[in-house]
Scaffold this motif. Structure first.
Motif, mmCIF file in Angstrom:
data_model
loop_
_atom_site.group_PDB
_atom_site.id
_atom_site.type_symbol
_atom_site.label_atom_id
_atom_site.label_comp_id
_atom_site.label_asym_id
_atom_site.label_seq_id
_atom_site.Cartn_x
_atom_site.Cartn_y
_atom_site.Cartn_z
ATOM 1 N N VAL A 119 0.865 -1.176 0.000
ATOM 2 C CA VAL A 119 0.000 0.000 0.000
ATOM 3 C C VAL A 119 0.904 1.228 0.000
ATOM 4 N N ALA A 120 1.092 1.800 -1.180
ATOM 5 C CA ALA A 120 2.112 2.839 -1.371
ATOM 6 C C ALA A 120 1.564 4.214 -1.008
ATOM 7 N N ILE A 121 1.392 4.428 0.281
ATOM 8 C CA ILE A 121 0.957 5.720 0.801
ATOM 9 C C ILE A 121 2.030 6.242 1.750
ATOM 10 N N THR A 122 1.837 7.450 2.258
ATOM 11 C CA THR A 122 2.776 8.036 3.215
ATOM 12 C C THR A 122 3.024 7.073 4.372
ATOM 13 N N ASP A 123 4.271 6.816 4.656
ATOM 14 C CA ASP A 123 4.626 5.897 5.738
ATOM 15 C C ASP A 123 4.744 6.682 7.034
ATOM 16 N N MET A 124 3.675 6.685 7.820
ATOM 17 C CA MET A 124 3.684 7.448 9.072
ATOM 18 C C MET A 124 4.637 6.858 10.108
ATOM 19 N N GLU A 125 4.924 5.564 9.980
ATOM 20 C CA GLU A 125 5.888 4.986 10.916
ATOM 21 C C GLU A 125 7.256 5.645 10.732
ATOM 22 N N GLU A 126 7.637 5.908 9.482
ATOM 23 C CA GLU A 126 8.897 6.614 9.236
ATOM 24 C C GLU A 126 8.818 8.035 9.779
ATOM 25 N N ALA A 127 7.658 8.665 9.621
ATOM 26 C CA ALA A 127 7.488 10.015 10.165
ATOM 27 C C ALA A 127 7.575 10.016 11.684
ATOM 28 N N TYR A 128 7.012 8.998 12.314
ATOM 29 C CA TYR A 128 7.119 8.885 13.777
ATOM 30 C C TYR A 128 8.569 8.647 14.205
ATOM 31 N N LYS A 129 9.273 7.800 13.449
ATOM 32 C CA LYS A 129 10.672 7.521 13.802
ATOM 33 C C LYS A 129 11.530 8.778 13.720
ATOM 34 N N ALA A 130 11.215 9.652 12.761
ATOM 35 C CA ALA A 130 11.969 10.898 12.629
ATOM 36 C C ALA A 130 11.778 11.794 13.847
ATOM 37 N N GLN A 131 10.611 11.691 14.465
ATOM 38 C CA GLN A 131 10.315 12.508 15.645
ATOM 39 C C GLN A 131 10.640 11.797 16.955
ATOM 40 N N ASN A 132 10.735 10.475 16.911
ATOM 41 C CA ASN A 132 10.907 9.671 18.124
ATOM 42 C C ASN A 132 11.976 8.600 17.865
ATOM 43 N N PHE B 156 -9.291 -0.467 4.923
ATOM 44 C CA PHE B 156 -9.349 0.854 4.320
ATOM 45 C C PHE B 156 -7.976 1.494 4.479
ATOM 46 N N TYR B 157 -7.636 2.387 3.560
ATOM 47 C CA TYR B 157 -6.395 3.143 3.725
ATOM 48 C C TYR B 157 -6.650 4.601 3.373
ATOM 49 N N LYS B 158 -5.834 5.470 3.943
ATOM 50 C CA LYS B 158 -5.976 6.909 3.715
ATOM 51 C C LYS B 158 -4.599 7.551 3.663
ATOM 52 N N ASP B 159 -4.302 8.213 2.570
ATOM 53 C CA ASP B 159 -3.032 8.909 2.456
ATOM 54 C C ASP B 159 -3.157 10.313 3.041
ATOM 55 N N ALA B 160 -2.024 10.980 3.208
ATOM 56 C CA ALA B 160 -2.016 12.338 3.754
ATOM 57 C C ALA B 160 -2.798 13.275 2.834
ATOM 58 N N ASP B 161 -3.649 14.082 3.446
ATOM 59 C CA ASP B 161 -4.394 15.133 2.755
ATOM 60 C C ASP B 161 -5.320 14.594 1.663
ATOM 61 N N GLY B 162 -5.733 13.322 1.813
ATOM 62 C CA GLY B 162 -6.595 12.748 0.794
ATOM 63 C C GLY B 162 -7.773 12.001 1.371
ATOM 64 N N LYS B 163 -8.618 11.490 0.460
ATOM 65 C CA LYS B 163 -9.758 10.667 0.850
ATOM 66 C C LYS B 163 -9.298 9.302 1.336
ATOM 67 N N MET B 164 -10.217 8.615 1.972
ATOM 68 C CA MET B 164 -10.020 7.215 2.324
ATOM 69 C C MET B 164 -10.397 6.351 1.117
ATOM 70 N N PHE B 165 -9.776 5.172 1.010
ATOM 71 C CA PHE B 165 -10.076 4.206 -0.034
ATOM 72 C C PHE B 165 -10.423 2.868 0.604
ATOM 73 N N ALA B 166 -11.313 2.124 -0.021
ATOM 74 C CA ALA B 166 -11.618 0.757 0.421
ATOM 75 C C ALA B 166 -10.601 -0.194 -0.187
ATOM 76 N N GLY B 167 -10.175 -1.185 0.610
ATOM 77 C CA GLY B 167 -9.211 -2.175 0.137
ATOM 78 C C GLY B 167 -7.889 -2.034 0.861
#
Length: 521
Positions: free
Chosen positions: A231-244, A381-392
């Motif tokens: 699921v090629a969306i923004t990886d928030m885990e990487e964003a969290y690691k950058a902060q923590n 469901f998945y949701k990328d940054a600043d976008g709609k949610m998608f089913a699947g």
């Protein structure tokens, strides 16, 4: 090395398709080792040497195997049956530590082993050979109720195991224990891919050997996760690691409440990323989350947040409220009780929150298969940054096409759960479903049927591997081992595939009538 297996008192040698039966290397533990060994079958007798032509000893009999008797010296014999798999790839798992072999891994999902893996193509070519960082059992119903477990493996280096130009490190080996045809999950994932449902996991069948023991037909699949090849969306885990910097280590969780008064579980003490609008991968999980991050909704269902695994309070508040606003829109009714799809408190329709195209496709996939978990669990469901949610993407399609947990499901029933039973009453959604069903969905499914259809081709491909698989495992008709009819009595691989084909044909006839094109006001 492949060991003899014993099934109901008979010994079997289960061989992969890559084995050359005209020059097979056989090893016998004999005392003394100098005794001459003869191999006899329905074609004749040969004497053992460094390699043996088994095709000169025995033909495949009506029971589907070559029966061979080895005689060692005077009066010592061993009879074994040789079966060979279909021309599909083979995976060999080998434990690093004998104390942490398959039995140990199968005991608990917390038991994580290391090892190595060799994967070879149907003709014996090397696809992968290397160390594994992880071998662990996975799944819920399969792990709890089946001796044939599913596994998750993690390679040292991301590799393209399926030849589709996707480099992936974490893979799953799905047992498909509850699917007597071994086809359900792949049929549905391939259909989802054909329909353009984004990020559907690639998969293909393999024969699995674990520590020298044949374990059956498995579906090697990518998993639903956030990443460039999934699921090629923004990886928030990487964003969290950058902060923590210590993200993922010694995490602790707590409960809170969102603006709708619904509970969620979050990870304490995290510095939040600058943008908490995505990406998220969430999974419906009955009525309670069971992972580190999760939330409940007004309709009494729960979601696991699969990614980010450890999710801060502000982020959990955001995604739980976003989903709740969508759910409220789906369940909204007017003064007559008719479903409108309109959330008056936000001024938005359900399709303002979720991509309509993906939602229609997921709905129809569940409607076709009558998945007994459809809109109950394992719905993503998945949701990328600043976008709609998608089913699947779709997942867990074993108990489908008539196979239920406590009973068989007739092809003509209506069985809507949770979102589905509200969505199908929203005029705009029903119209979109009817149009897509007629124009695209039904024609794609009909390609499965007929003498030259997908199912017929898959049957021809799988039948030899299925014959081996079902020497070890029962044909399952109903999931619950305590339910009457759990084991499919008198079944053959040909009969269960024929039953599935007839069921799908009947289901399409029902859906043709249910989604007949009509103007919806």
């Amino acid at each position: 090395t492949i060991d003899l297996a014993e099934v109901d008192g008979a010994k079997y040698l289960f061989l992969p398709s890559s084995a050359d039966l005209t020059k097979l290397s056989l090893t016998f533990a004999t005392e003394p080792p100098s005794n001459r060994i003869s191999l006899s079958g329905n074609k004749g007798t040969v004497y053992w040497s460094s390699s043996v032509d088994l095709t000169a000893v025995a033909d495949v009999d009506a029971a589907g195997y070559r029966k061979i008797t080895a005689s060692v010296g005077t009066g010592r014999t061993i009879t074994f049956r040789v079966m060979q798999a279909s021309p599909i790839s083979t995976v060999y798992l080998t434990s690093s530590n004998s104390a942490q072999g398959r039995d140990w891994v199968d005991t608990s999902k917390k038991n994580i082993a290391t090892g190595s893996m060799s994967m070879v193509s149907a003709d014996g070519g090397s696809i992968y050979s290397g160390e594994l960082k992880q071998i662990k059992a996975r799944g819920n119903s399969t792990f709890t109720y089946a001796d044939k477990k599913s596994y998750q493996i993690k390679l040292n280096t991301a590799s393209d195991l399926l030849g589709n130009k996707e480099q992936v490190k974490t893979w799953v080996l799905l047992a498909s224990y509850f699917d007597a045809t071994q086809m359900h999950d792949k049929l549905m994932k391939d259909l989802a891919t054909k329909l353009g449902l984004a990020y559907t996991a690639s998969c293909n069948w393999v024969n699995l050997y674990y520590d020298g023991e044949y374990r059956g037909v498995y579906l090697l699949s990518e998993k639903n996760s956030v990443g460039a090849a999934s699921v090629a969306i923004t990886d928030m885990e990487e964003a969290y690691k950058a902060q923590n910097p210590s993200y993922g280590d010694n995490m602790s969780t707590d409960l809170s409440q969102n603006a709708y008064g619904q509970k969620f579980q979050y990870t304490k003490g995290l510095q939040e990323p600058a943008n908490i609008t995505g990406g998220y991968l969430i999974e419906l999980n009955h009525n309670m989350w069971d992972e580190a991050s999760g939330f409940k909704t007004r309709q009494g269902v729960a979601f696991n947040v699969k990614s980010p695994e450890w999710c801060g309070e502000a982020a959990m508040k955001y995604i739980s409220e976003y989903y709740q606003a969508f759910e409220d829109a789906v369940y909204a009714t007017d003064e007559t009780g008719a479903y409108t799809g309109y959330n008056a408190s936000t001024g938005k329709y359900f399709y303002d929150y979720v991509d309509m195209d993906s939602l229609v496709k997921v709905f129809l996939l569940q409607e076709l298969s009558l998945n007994c978990d459809g809109f109950i669990s394992s719905v993503y469901f998945y949701k990328d940054a600043d976008g709609k949610m998608f089913a699947g993407p779709i997942w867990d399609q074993d108990m489908t096409f008539g196979t239920g947990w406590t009973k068989t499901n007739a092809a003509d029933i209506e069985d809507y759960h949770y979102l589905a039973k509200a969505l199908i009453q929203i005029p705009a959604f029903k119209t979109a479903v009817a149009e897509y069903y007629s124009s695209t969905f039904a024609p794609a499914v009909r390609e499965w049927l007929g003498n030259n259809g997908t199912i017929a081709h898959q049957y021809s491909l799988l039948k030899d591997s299925a014959a081996m698989n079902y020497k070890l495992w029962d044909f399952i008709r109903i999931g619950d081992p305590k339910a009457d009819g759990h084991i499919w009595q008198g079944a053959s691989y040909e009969s269960v595939v024929a039953d599935m084909t007839s069921w799908i044909d009947a289901r399409l006839s029902v859906m043709d009538k249910r989604f007949a094109q009509q103007t919806t006001l």
